[in-house]
Scaffold this active site. Structure first.
Site, mmCIF file in Angstrom:
data_model
loop_
_atom_site.group_PDB
_atom_site.id
_atom_site.type_symbol
_atom_site.label_atom_id
_atom_site.label_comp_id
_atom_site.label_asym_id
_atom_site.label_seq_id
_atom_site.Cartn_x
_atom_site.Cartn_y
_atom_site.Cartn_z
ATOM 1 N N SER A 20 0.811 -1.219 0.000
ATOM 2 C CA SER A 20 0.000 0.000 0.000
ATOM 3 C C SER A 20 0.846 1.270 0.000
ATOM 4 C CB SER A 20 -0.932 0.005 1.213
ATOM 5 O OG SER A 20 -0.191 -0.060 2.419
ATOM 6 N N PHE A 21 2.067 1.191 0.512
ATOM 7 C CA PHE A 21 2.896 2.394 0.556
ATOM 8 C C PHE A 21 4.324 2.165 0.089
ATOM 9 C CE2 PHE A 21 2.962 0.430 4.778
ATOM 10 C CZ PHE A 21 4.313 0.314 5.027
ATOM 11 N N ALA A 95 16.602 -11.872 -3.240
ATOM 12 C CA ALA A 95 16.285 -13.302 -3.268
ATOM 13 C C ALA A 95 15.854 -13.661 -4.686
ATOM 14 C CB ALA A 95 15.184 -13.617 -2.266
ATOM 15 N N ASP A 138 5.515 -10.848 12.093
ATOM 16 C CA ASP A 138 4.748 -11.073 10.861
ATOM 17 C C ASP A 138 5.335 -12.250 10.075
ATOM 18 O OD1 ASP A 138 2.665 -10.651 9.091
ATOM 19 O OD2 ASP A 138 3.712 -9.110 7.951
ATOM 20 N N ASP A 156 11.064 -8.737 5.440
ATOM 21 C CA ASP A 156 9.973 -7.826 5.785
ATOM 22 C C ASP A 156 9.851 -7.625 7.293
ATOM 23 O OD1 ASP A 156 7.839 -6.146 5.916
ATOM 24 O OD2 ASP A 156 6.539 -7.329 4.604
#
Length: 303
Positions: A20-21, A95, A138, A156
């Site tokens: 989203s960003f 990766a 996450d 992430d």
């Protein structure tokens, strides 16, 4: 982390993924032709979405994990950060073979041996970051990138937090902290996250248990048609092992990490942390020292 770079130092070759960003690109450094991944974060968007603290925490965690002495072969390295008027840039390890989610979509589920290999590398990566007081928060298949040699890279760190570190200052958006209380992804979050309570390292091992179940069964244990129903299942621990579940040691590990009471959850500070997880019988045959240099059994799945 000592080299100061700028956007013009790179060729932007193609897009890898977007959120989203932010957008991640495969890039090549002009001076060396070495390829890397660059995450480009739109400043006005993170302000609009009140994600400024998330970006500060992500950078802090990645800088810590990318300093000399803290590098690990199963964790994405942050090589440089820079910014211009509109964007923030994170230069990271590339990766080459996408991620475990992509591989799982192709094969539906994994064999007992392939699952153990991936879960062992994930457990080793989590043990390393926990040792450095970083909680990922996450963990899920799409955040397990794959190298050309078939090993994982935990990636992430946008939801990560350094346990015990003060919250980063945020003069841009004072409401962001309240909005950022929920972290993670629906099918992998713990009850304490859903209840807005403080989290500790065992949230990562809960998610590891979800992944372990998913790799062997082909779906997550709390899978349902809506986030609301998923959350209800998580809160009540409503899931079953299918009759065809193949690995009894994996079952016992899942039952010990997917536990509502944090004090009784394997991997929590109350139960001895990451070291006790690594001592579980499921990992009895794993040689943790040689794991990064072993020939990956999932190479055949990637070709």
């Amino acid at each position: 982390m000592t080299v100061t770079l700028k956007k013009d130092d790179f060729y932007f070759l193609h897009e890898i993924g977007c959120g989203s960003f932010s957008t991640v690109y495969c890039c090549s450094r002009k001076l060396t032709d070495k390829r890397c991944a660059i995450k480009c974060v739109l400043k006005r968007q993170i302000i609009r979405e009140r994600k400024t603290e998330q970006i500060y925490r992500e950078k802090a965690a990645m800088v810590l994990l990318s300093t000399d002495g803290n590098l690990h072969p199963f964790i994405v390295q942050l090589m440089s950060t820079f910014q211009d008027t509109d964007m923030l840039y994170f230069v990271m390890t590339l990766a080459e073979k996408k991620d475990v989610k992509h591989l799982l979509k192709k094969h539906l589920k994994f064999s007992v041996d392939n699952t153990k290999f991936i879960i062992s590398e994930l457990t080793e990566a989590l043990s390393h970051i926990h040792k450095l007081k970083v909680c990922h928060r996450d963990v899920k298949p799409e955040n397990l990138l794959l190298t050309a040699s078939g090993h994982i890279l935990l990636s992430d760190f946008g939801c990560a937090k350094i346990i015990g570190a003060p919250e980063p200052p945020n003069n841009i958006d004072p409401k962001a902290r309240r909005r950022a209380s929920f972290v993670g992804t629906a099918e992998y979050v713990t009850p304490e996250i859903l209840n807005g309570l403080d989290t500790e390292y065992s949230v990562d091992f809960w998610a590891m248990g979800i992944c372990l179940f998913q790799f062997l069964v082909g779906k997550t244990p709390f899978n349902d048609i809506s986030e609301y129903l998923i959350f209800q299942r998580v809160m009540t621990l409503l899931f079953d092992f299918p009759p065809t579940f193949q690995d009894p040691l994996a079952k016992t590990l899942i039952q010990q990490v997917i536990v509502v009471d944090v004090k009784e959850r394997l991997g929590s500070e109350f139960k001895g942390g990451y070291q006790v997880v690594k001592e579980h019988p499921y990992f009895a045959e794993v040689n943790w020292e040689t794991l990064p240099n072993q020939t990956s059994p999932i190479l055949s799945l990637m070709n």
